[in-house]
Design an enzyme around this catalytic site. Structure first.
Site, PDB file in Angstrom:
ATOM      1  N   ARG A 198      26.540  25.817  37.896  1.00 35.25           N
ATOM      2  CA  ARG A 198      26.079  26.318  39.191  1.00 35.25           C
ATOM      3  C   ARG A 198      25.073  25.375  39.826  1.00 35.25           C
ATOM      4  O   ARG A 198      25.120  25.134  41.041  1.00 35.25           O
ATOM      5  CB  ARG A 198      25.489  27.727  39.015  1.00 35.25           C
TER       6      ARG A 198
ATOM      7  N   LYS B 143      13.080  18.569  58.850  1.00 35.90           N
ATOM      8  CA  LYS B 143      13.554  19.946  58.694  1.00 35.90           C
ATOM      9  C   LYS B 143      14.542  20.013  57.528  1.00 35.90           C
ATOM     10  O   LYS B 143      15.731  20.262  57.680  1.00 35.90           O
ATOM     11  CB  LYS B 143      14.199  20.430  59.991  1.00 35.90           C
TER      12      LYS B 143
ATOM     13  N   LYS C 196       2.822  14.562  68.366  1.00 43.17           N
ATOM     14  CA  LYS C 196       3.695  15.493  69.066  1.00 43.17           C
ATOM     15  C   LYS C 196       2.905  16.284  70.101  1.00 43.17           C
ATOM     16  O   LYS C 196       1.699  16.086  70.281  1.00 43.17           O
ATOM     17  CB  LYS C 196       4.384  16.407  68.059  1.00 43.17           C
TER      18      LYS C 196
ATOM     19  N   GLU D  37       5.599  11.704  71.122  1.00 47.43           N
ATOM     20  CA  GLU D  37       6.540  12.599  71.785  1.00 47.43           C
ATOM     21  C   GLU D  37       6.034  12.943  73.181  1.00 47.43           C
ATOM     22  O   GLU D  37       4.853  13.253  73.362  1.00 47.43           O
ATOM     23  CB  GLU D  37       6.688  13.885  70.965  1.00 47.43           C
TER      24      GLU D  37
ATOM     25  N   ASP E  96      11.594  14.458  74.456  1.00 51.59           N
ATOM     26  CA  ASP E  96      11.925  15.743  73.836  1.00 51.59           C
ATOM     27  C   ASP E  96      12.473  16.727  74.857  1.00 51.59           C
ATOM     28  O   ASP E  96      11.828  17.033  75.866  1.00 51.59           O
ATOM     29  CB  ASP E  96      10.668  16.330  73.177  1.00 51.59           C
TER      30      ASP E  96
END
Length: 297
Positions: free
Chosen positions: A97, A132, A164, A199, A220
């Site tokens: 598994r 992410k 950002k 950004e 963005d």
């Protein structure tokens, strides 16, 4: 992939899946039974994680023989045998598994990445991942992106500066007039080899950011028209990354605007595991009763 990182993932996964051993196999399977397992593709895709699968098998049985039939980065069709392992039956079932989960996820990421890469072919735009990723699996998932023909963004927060919108809001209070001075002060603190990316979410921010001498500017959630205008405005003074609203239906048009990099969180954060199966048979020659066990992953 660093071997130490792969083994750390596998050991943690095995500890999670069998903290006190596999009581099912220990109860049902003779200790000396041997088995051969074949990793089969139920659907087409791009291979990634063959070495991880092999390492899972040899971690539970150091004497297991693993044959990788399809190399990482290669495409395969439904019905293709991807790998074959022969070893102690209990050990194969113990690793099944964990090895299957990881190779299914990695191959799904490679397959999805390859789809995006094919759609931007000839444009010069590079497809990259983001941070992410699944906690603890970043090294595997980033490798899978490379298997699919993509590239990696910064690996961690320690690798590069990426200012950002939240960083800029704290520093400037939303006033674009303060951007250049703030970013220049920040850049002056960095070594000359440290990459500096910023950004922006409005056209008005582009010139103040460029004036600070940044290496990359991220546009963005810009519309296609805004991306094209941004590329014209930057005019080669920095690398341009497009981010936000990127999917298989939009990526070709985004690439056509002339951006250098397209970052896509969906390469890793929302893929569905590729349908692969591990089909196990006893090694009759080893003297095991064929009625004792049969399994299909």
């Amino acid at each position: 992939m660093p071997e130490s990182a792969v083994l750390a993932v596998l050991r943690a996964a095995l500890q999670e899946d069998a903290p006190y051993g596999d009581i099912t196999s220990q109860t049902l399977i003779p200790a000396q039974a041997r088995a051969t397992a074949v990793l089969n593709a139920r659907v087409p895709g791009v291979m990634s994680g063959g070495e991880v699968f092999a390492a899972a098998m040899t971690l539970t049985d150091p004497d297991a023989a693993v044959e990788l039939l399809v190399s990482d980065g290669e495409t395969f069709h439904a019905g293709t045998a991807l790998a074959r392992v022969t070893g102690n039956a209990r050990a194969v079932l113990l690793a099944e598994r964990v090895g299957l989960n990881l190779v299914q996820r990695m191959s799904a990421i490679a397959t999805r990445t390859a789809e995006f890469v094919a759609l931007v072919e000839g444009t010069g735009a590079r497809i990259t991942d983001t941070r992410k990723t699944t906690p603890g699996l970043r090294v595997l998932e980033r490798y899978a992106v490379r298997c699919g023909g993509g590239a990696n963004h910064r690996f961690s927060l320690s690798d590069a500066v990426l200012a950002k919108d939240n960083h800029l809001a704290v520093l400037t209070g939303g006033d674009p007039a303060k951007l250049t001075a703030v970013l220049r002060r920040a850049k002056a603190q960095l070594g000359h080899t440290t990459h500096f990316e910023v950004e922006v979410d409005t056209m008005e921010q582009i010139e103040p950011v460029l004036a600070a001498g940044v290496d990359t500017i991220m546009l963005d959630n810009f519309s296609l028209a805004e991306l094209a205008a941004g590329v014209e405005l930057v005019a080669g003074r920095a690398r341009i990354e497009a981010s936000g609203n990127v999917n298989l239906a939009t990526v070709a048009d985004i690439a056509a605007t002339g951006v250098d990099v397209i970052s896509i969180g969906g390469l890793t954060h929302s893929v569905t595991a590729l349908d692969l199966g591990l089909d196990i048979e006893l090694d009759i020659a080893a003297g095991t009763d064929p009625d004792a066990v049969s399994a299909a992953g």
